[in-house]
Scaffold this motif. Structure first.
Motif, PDB file in Angstrom:
ATOM      1  N   ALA A  59      -1.313   5.658   9.448  1.00 17.55           N
ATOM      2  CA  ALA A  59      -2.776   5.705   9.527  1.00 17.55           C
ATOM      3  C   ALA A  59      -3.253   7.148   9.650  1.00 17.55           C
ATOM      4  CB  ALA A  59      -3.251   4.880  10.721  1.00 17.55           C
ATOM      5  N   GLN A  60      -2.554   7.944  10.449  1.00 13.58           N
ATOM      6  CA  GLN A  60      -2.964   9.339  10.601  1.00 13.58           C
ATOM      7  C   GLN A  60      -2.769  10.108   9.301  1.00 13.58           C
ATOM      8  OE1 GLN A  60      -1.799  11.370  14.170  1.00 13.58           O
ATOM      9  NE2 GLN A  60      -1.664  13.372  13.157  1.00 13.58           N
ATOM     10  N   ALA A  61      -1.651   9.861   8.606  1.00 15.55           N
ATOM     11  CA  ALA A  61      -1.399  10.566   7.348  1.00 15.55           C
ATOM     12  C   ALA A  61      -2.469  10.222   6.317  1.00 15.55           C
ATOM     13  CB  ALA A  61      -0.007  10.203   6.823  1.00 15.55           C
ATOM     14  N   GLU A  62      -2.831   8.944   6.239  1.00 19.73           N
ATOM     15  CA  GLU A  62      -3.872   8.514   5.290  1.00 19.73           C
ATOM     16  C   GLU A  62      -5.212   9.156   5.650  1.00 19.73           C
ATOM     17  OE1 GLU A  62      -5.202   7.007   2.048  1.00 19.73           O
ATOM     18  OE2 GLU A  62      -3.381   5.956   2.653  1.00 19.73           O
ATOM     19  N   THR A  63      -5.522   9.162   6.941  1.00 19.92           N
ATOM     20  CA  THR A  63      -6.799   9.717   7.393  1.00 19.92           C
ATOM     21  C   THR A  63      -6.871  11.222   7.151  1.00 19.92           C
ATOM     22  OG1 THR A  63      -6.937   7.981   9.078  1.00 19.92           O
ATOM     23  CG2 THR A  63      -8.345   9.910   9.370  1.00 19.92           C
ATOM     24  N   GLU A  64      -5.772  11.921   7.386  1.00 22.97           N
ATOM     25  CA  GLU A  64      -5.748  13.371   7.154  1.00 22.97           C
ATOM     26  C   GLU A  64      -6.041  13.693   5.691  1.00 22.97           C
ATOM     27  OE1 GLU A  64      -1.887  14.376   8.587  1.00 22.97           O
ATOM     28  OE2 GLU A  64      -2.576  14.829  10.624  1.00 22.97           O
ATOM     29  N   GLN A  65      -5.454  12.896   4.777  1.00 20.08           N
ATOM     30  CA  GLN A  65      -5.727  13.120   3.357  1.00 20.08           C
ATOM     31  C   GLN A  65      -7.187  12.826   3.031  1.00 20.08           C
ATOM     32  OE1 GLN A  65      -2.964  11.534   0.494  1.00 20.08           O
ATOM     33  NE2 GLN A  65      -1.205  11.722   1.860  1.00 20.08           N
ATOM     34  N   TRP A  66      -7.733  11.787   3.643  1.00 24.06           N
ATOM     35  CA  TRP A  66      -9.140  11.412   3.401  1.00 24.06           C
ATOM     36  C   TRP A  66     -10.066  12.522   3.895  1.00 24.06           C
ATOM     37  CZ3 TRP A  66     -13.649  10.351   6.106  1.00 24.06           C
ATOM     38  CH2 TRP A  66     -14.599   9.562   5.454  1.00 24.06           C
ATOM     39  N   LEU A  67      -9.810  13.033   5.091  1.00 26.09           N
ATOM     40  CA  LEU A  67     -10.664  14.076   5.664  1.00 26.09           C
ATOM     41  C   LEU A  67     -10.570  15.381   4.880  1.00 26.09           C
ATOM     42  CD1 LEU A  67      -9.971  13.485   9.462  1.00 26.09           C
ATOM     43  CD2 LEU A  67     -12.143  13.114   8.280  1.00 26.09           C
ATOM     44  N   ALA A  68      -9.394  15.659   4.321  1.00 22.71           N
ATOM     45  CA  ALA A  68      -9.190  16.925   3.610  1.00 22.71           C
ATOM     46  C   ALA A  68     -10.113  17.056   2.404  1.00 22.71           C
ATOM     47  CB  ALA A  68      -7.734  17.059   3.183  1.00 22.71           C
ATOM     48  N   ARG A  69     -10.627  15.936   1.909  1.00 20.18           N
ATOM     49  CA  ARG A  69     -11.493  15.960   0.726  1.00 20.18           C
ATOM     50  C   ARG A  69     -12.987  15.949   1.076  1.00 20.18           C
ATOM     51  NH1 ARG A  69      -8.868  12.754  -4.302  1.00 20.18           N
ATOM     52  NH2 ARG A  69      -6.701  13.361  -3.998  1.00 20.18           N
ATOM     53  N   ARG A  70     -13.304  16.048   2.375  1.00 19.60           N
ATOM     54  CA  ARG A  70     -14.694  15.906   2.774  1.00 19.60           C
ATOM     55  C   ARG A  70     -15.123  16.992   3.751  1.00 19.60           C
ATOM     56  NH1 ARG A  70     -12.403  11.419   1.345  1.00 19.60           N
ATOM     57  NH2 ARG A  70     -13.590   9.752   0.319  1.00 19.60           N
ATOM     58  N   PRO A  76       0.819  -1.220   0.000  1.00 16.06           N
ATOM     59  CA  PRO A  76       0.000   0.000   0.000  1.00 16.06           C
ATOM     60  C   PRO A  76       0.849   1.264   0.000  1.00 16.06           C
ATOM     61  CG  PRO A  76       0.027  -0.983   2.182  1.00 16.06           C
ATOM     62  CD  PRO A  76       0.719  -1.952   1.275  1.00 16.06           C
ATOM     63  N   ALA A  77       0.232   2.352  -0.429  1.00 15.02           N
ATOM     64  CA  ALA A  77       0.869   3.679  -0.381  1.00 15.02           C
ATOM     65  C   ALA A  77      -0.103   4.635   0.286  1.00 15.02           C
ATOM     66  CB  ALA A  77       1.223   4.171  -1.780  1.00 15.02           C
ATOM     67  N   VAL A  78       0.424   5.521   1.101  1.00 10.17           N
ATOM     68  CA  VAL A  78      -0.409   6.535   1.733  1.00 10.17           C
ATOM     69  C   VAL A  78      -1.058   7.373   0.634  1.00 10.17           C
ATOM     70  CG1 VAL A  78      -0.409   8.598   3.183  1.00 10.17           C
ATOM     71  CG2 VAL A  78       0.956   6.602   3.838  1.00 10.17           C
ATOM     72  N   GLY A  79      -2.378   7.499   0.690  1.00  8.41           N
ATOM     73  CA  GLY A  79      -3.119   8.222  -0.336  1.00  8.41           C
ATOM     74  C   GLY A  79      -3.955   7.311  -1.217  1.00  8.41           C
ATOM     75  N   ASP A  80      -3.730   5.991  -1.102  1.00  5.28           N
ATOM     76  CA  ASP A  80      -4.498   5.045  -1.913  1.00  5.28           C
ATOM     77  C   ASP A  80      -5.993   5.087  -1.606  1.00  5.28           C
ATOM     78  OD1 ASP A  80      -2.279   4.136  -3.221  1.00  5.28           O
ATOM     79  OD2 ASP A  80      -2.126   2.233  -2.137  1.00  5.28           O
ATOM     80  N   LEU A  81      -6.351   5.498  -0.380  1.00  6.80           N
ATOM     81  CA  LEU A  81      -7.739   5.366   0.078  1.00  6.80           C
ATOM     82  C   LEU A  81      -8.532   6.668   0.051  1.00  6.80           C
ATOM     83  CD1 LEU A  81      -6.966   3.105   3.180  1.00  6.80           C
ATOM     84  CD2 LEU A  81      -7.665   2.365   0.897  1.00  6.80           C
ATOM     85  N   VAL A  82      -7.921   7.759  -0.449  1.00  7.51           N
ATOM     86  CA  VAL A  82      -8.572   9.067  -0.333  1.00  7.51           C
ATOM     87  C   VAL A  82      -9.897   9.142  -1.088  1.00  7.51           C
ATOM     88  CG1 VAL A  82      -6.461  10.362   0.125  1.00  7.51           C
ATOM     89  CG2 VAL A  82      -7.187   9.967  -2.237  1.00  7.51           C
TER      90      VAL A  82
END
Length: 478
Positions: free
Chosen positions: A312-323, A287-293
Motif C-alpha cells: 500500500a505504501q509503495a502504491e501510494t508513493e508512486q501515486w503521490l509522486a505524480r501530483r 493487482p500490480a503495484v503501479g496500477d493505480l497511479v
C-alpha cells in the motif's frame, strides 16, 4: 484459488527491462536465430516441425551438441512457429518464410516483445504437461491415436495440476510473509497441492503422492527454465539411486537432510510478469503495484484497502509522486469521506498516505478541522507535523475517531494481536469507555464494541463491551 478474492499485489520490473530479459532467454533467442536462418531451402514436415535432415544444421547453428541437440533445436523451431517468428508458406512443399512477428523482436515495443514471449511460454507450458514421448509410443492404438487410458494420464488434469503449482508459487512469491526472492523447496511446493490443509501427520500414501508429484515437477521445471519462467535447481540424481547399489563409504554418501538437494525453484521477474498475465486471462484479480497511479484518490484508497502495508505504501508513493502535494492532500481527504462499510479503512489509508506528504499539505488539513469525519485525523496530522495552534478535539470527536480507527483495523487485519493490545489499552486507560462509547454516532459503533468484547481477555470487561454493543444497536434501531 478463488477468482473473486484479489491476490496480493505484485511488484513488477519495468517492461523495458523485462523485454530485455525475454530476448535473452535461451529458448526465445534460439527460436529467433532459427527464424532468421530459415530460407528458401528450409523444409518442414506435415506437422510443421523442422525436417529431420535439417536438424543437425539447426543444432550446429545454435551451438548445441550432445544427444539432446536435435531435440533442443526442434523445440526452438516449434516455438518459432507457434509465436509467428516463422510461418509456413506452402504446406504441400513444406516451405517456410520469416513471420511478421520476427520484426517485433528488434523493432517492436517492450509490450509487443513480451507478447511474443508470452506465446512462447504457452507453448512450453503445453509441452510440460505431456508425458515422455517414449511412453507415448507404447500407447498408440491401431489407428495411430494415443490411448490415454494406457498412460494413466489425463491431459486436462495434468495441465490443471501444473497451473495450480504455478499459482501457488506465484502466491508464495507475492505474499509479504512468503519467501519473496528466495527459492521454494520442491517438496513444499508439491505438498501444497497434495497434502490437505487440515491433515496433521501425512500418511504413507500421501507422502508417496508427494514424491511422485516432485518427480513430475522436476521434469517440468527443467523444461520451464529455458523460457525464463523460473530459476531451478534440479533434484540431485544421487538421491534417486538405489541404496543397495551405493558402494560409497557412508561419509561420501549424499546428505539427504539437505532440503536444497530435493530441488529449489524461484520465479524470475519475467516469470512473475508471465504468470500474472495468465492469472488475469483466467479471470482472477491479480493487482500490480503501479496500477493505480493514473487513477483518482477514490480508486487509490479503495484499491489499496486490502493491500499489505508495504505494498500500500509503495502504491501510494508512486501515486503521490505524480501530483502536487497540496492538491493531492485535498483529493485524498475528499475521497476519505463516507458512512459506508469501507469508509473507516479508506480513512486509515488516507491517514497513512498523508503521512508521506510534507508540510505543503497543511492548508488542506486545516480546511477539514471542523469536519465530523476528518477533523480527528486532521488534528493528528497537524500535531505530528509540529503545526502551531492546533485546536484540541472535543470528547465526542475523540470517541468517534477511536471507533473509526478500530473499525478500520478490523477491516484491515481482523482480530490481530495488535488490535487486541489496542483494545486492552483503551479499556485500561478509560474506565468509563464503554459507558460513553455506545452513544457514539458512528455506523460501526455496535460492531466495534462487539469486537472489543471478543478480543478482551478479561471476562468482566468483555461483558461490559457486549452490553454497550447491545445499547448501541438499540439506539440505531437495528
Amino acid at each position: 484459488m478463488s477468482d473473486s478474492s484479489p491476490l496480493p499485489p505484485v511488484r513488477l520490473h519495468p517492461e523495458a527491462e523485462l523485454a530485455r530479459d525475454a530476448l535473452a532467454t535461451p529458448l526465445l533467442s534460439r527460436a529467433a536465430r532459427l527464424a532468421r536462418w530459415a530460407g528458401p531451402d528450409t523444409r518442414v514436415d506435415a506437422g510443421g516441425g523442422l525436417a529431420e535432415e535439417q536438424l543437425p544444421a539447426a543444432a550446429e547453428l545454435l551451438g548445441l551438441s550432445g544427444d539432446d541437440a536435435a531435440a533442443f533445436a526442434s523445440e526452438a523451431w516449434q516455438v518459432a512457429l507457434d509465436t509467428g517468428l516463422v510461418e509456413i508458406v506452402d504446406e504441400d512443399e513444406g516451405t517456410v518464410a520469416a513471420g511478421e512477428d520476427l520484426a517485433l523482436l528488434t523493432q517492436g515495443s517492450p509490450h509487443e516483445v513480451l507478447a511474443v514471449w508470452q506465446e512462447a511460454l504457452e507453448t512450453v507450458l503445453a509441452d510440460a504437461s505431456v508425458p515422455d514421448l517414449d511412453d507415448l509410443e507404447g500407447a498408440l492404438d491401431e489407428a495411430g491415436e494415443i490411448d490415454f487410458s494406457q498412460l494413466e494420464w489425463d491431459p486436462e488434469a495434468e495441465a490443471e495440476f501444473l497451473d495450480g503449482v504455478l499459482g501457488n508459487l506465484y502466491l508464495l512469491t507475492v505474499s509479504e510473509d512468503g519467501p519473496g526472492d528466495s527459492p521454494v523447496p520442491l517438496p513444499a511446493l508439491a505438498a501444497s497441492m497434495i497434502v490437505p490443509s487440515d491433515m496433521g501427520e501425512p500418511t504413507n500414501d500421501v507422502l508417496e503422492q508427494v514424491s511422485d508429484a516432485m518427480m513430475r515437477l522436476d521434469d517440468q521445471f527443467r523444461l520451464l527454465e529455458p523460457v525464463g519462467l523460473v530459476e531451478y535447481q534440479p533434484v540431485d540424481e544421487a538421491l534417486m539411486a538405489d541404496p543397495e547399489d551405493d558402494a560409497a563409504e557412508p561419509a561420501a554418501r549424499p546428505d539427504d537432510t539437505d532440503v536444497s538437494r530435493y530441488g529449489m525453484v524461484r520465479l524470475t521477474p519475467l516469470g512473475l510478469y508471465g504468470l500474472r498475465a495468465r492469472l488475469l486471462e483466467a479471470g482472477l484479480t491479480a493487482p500490480a503495484v503501479g496500477d493505480l497511479v493514473d487513477k483518482g484518490a477514490d480508486a487509490l484508497l479503495d484499491g489499496t484497502a486490502t493491500f499489505p502495508q508495504a505494498a500500500a505504501q509503495a502504491e501510494t508513493e508512486q501515486w503521490l509522486a505524480r501530483r502536487e502535494p497540496l492538491a493531492a492532500a485535498r483529493e485524498l481527504l475528499a475521497a476519505a469521506r463516507g458512512v459506508d462499510a469501507g469508509a473507516p479503512l479508506r480513512r486509515l489509508r488516507c491517514q497513512q498516505a498523508l503521512s508521506l506528504v510534507g508540510a505543503e499539505a497543511e492548508p488542506a488539513l486545516r480546511e477539514v478541522l471542523d469536519d465530523a469525519e476528518l477533523g480527528g485525523l486532521a488534528r493528528v496530522w497537524l500535531t505530528e507535523h509540529g503545526a502551531p495552534d492546533v485546536p484540541a478535539p472535543s470528547e465526542a470527536m475523540i470517541f468517534w475517531l477511536t471507533i473509526d480507527t478500530i473499525a478500520a483495523q478490523l477491516a484491515a487485519e481482523g482480530n490481530s494481536e495488535e488490535l487486541r493490545a489496542l483494545v486492552q489499552g483503551l479499556a485500561a486507560q478509560h474506565g468509563g469507555f464503554f459507558a460513553a462509547a455506545w452513544r457514539v454516532d458512528h455506523p460501526a459503533t455496535a460492531d466495534v464494541l462487539e469486537a472489543m468484547g471478543r478480543l478482551h481477555p478479561d471476562k468482566r470487561i468483555a461483558k461490559e463491551a457486549r452490553k454497550a454493543a447491545f445499547k448501541a444497536r438499540s439506539q440505531q434501531g437495528s
